[in-house]
Design an enzyme around this catalytic site. Sequence first.
Site, short mmCIF file in Angstrom:
data_model
loop_
_atom_site.label_atom_id
_atom_site.label_comp_id
_atom_site.label_asym_id
_atom_site.label_seq_id
_atom_site.Cartn_x
_atom_site.Cartn_y
_atom_site.Cartn_z
N VAL A 202 75.51 40.14 31.46
CA VAL A 202 76.81 40.78 31.44
C VAL A 202 77.88 39.80 31.92
O VAL A 202 77.68 39.08 32.90
CB VAL A 202 76.84 42.04 32.34
CG1 VAL A 202 78.20 42.72 32.29
CG2 VAL A 202 75.74 43.02 31.94
N LYS A 203 79.00 39.81 31.22
CA LYS A 203 80.17 39.04 31.64
C LYS A 203 81.18 40.00 32.24
O LYS A 203 81.51 41.02 31.63
CB LYS A 203 80.79 38.31 30.44
CG LYS A 203 82.09 37.58 30.74
CD LYS A 203 82.63 36.89 29.49
CE LYS A 203 84.00 36.26 29.72
NZ LYS A 203 84.50 35.56 28.52
N THR A 204 81.66 39.68 33.44
CA THR A 204 82.64 40.55 34.09
C THR A 204 83.58 39.70 34.94
O THR A 204 83.46 38.48 34.99
CB THR A 204 81.92 41.62 34.95
OG1 THR A 204 82.84 42.67 35.24
CG2 THR A 204 81.36 41.04 36.23
#
Length: 294
Positions: A202-204
């Site tokens: 996940v990219k956040t």
Amino acid sequence: MPDVDGNNEAKKYYTDIPQTSKNYFLKGSNSLDWGMKNRLGRIFNPASGKTVMLAIDHGYFQGPTTGLERIDVNILPLERYADTLMLTRGILRTIIPADTQKSIVLRVSGGTSILKELSNESLAVDIEDAVRLNASAMAVQVFIGGEHERESIINMTKMVDMGIRYGIPTLAVTAVGKDMVRDAKYFRLATRICAELGAHYVKTYYVPEDFETVTASCPVPIVIAGGKKIPEPDALKMAYNAIQQGAAGVDMGRNIFQAESPIAMIQAVRAVVHNNETPENALELYNDLRNKKS
């Protein structure tokens, strides 16, 4: 002369050495199939367990972003210093040399521009084209709390299912609307939903307060977005803090290619991510490299 069946002296079975199986180095990935692990191992450096992704996919909804007007001129010199390029299939086919050894994270969602509601995306790339392009992962935008939240989540789960079929991981990219609060509570919600529904990483966004709770509560690796351009010392400090608080890497764009010296900046970011350099030492490296160029 070939071995003759029954000639044990010509064969070594090492009966005194049990066969061992190594656990995979990446968080939450041990049960994945071989192809998935192999592709993730191209994105994340097995020695450090981290990645420096260079995000250059902004044009899929922003057009020619500052610094990306000419990718052949501005970005190709940076390629050698990145672990991974995150980009669209149009840029990959038209500009990136096919002999590149860098892993590719392919942007596969889209359909709206900055002139419209951004959360109204669909899947914009067929899984077969991702296979043709030898993608190491596929990136899908997810708008938790956005107007089209449900549709964006279903986009991700569809790509997860198709990716599992072909052995290609899915990267969920959490998007934050203008009116949403950027805090750890929101990012715990967004990243956990993506992981629960099958995203392989996940990219956040990084937040200064309680970011370690975001990485701790997400069962798959998290990489941080660089976000809008900020001063180089601040960008290096953000990367350092994120890594120290559990992030598995960065996916930076504007804070690299809009820096005063992009080549120096990406090397400084690498030092933070892979070598655990402090922001102060990384800034010193940045200035040394920048001054050598001049």
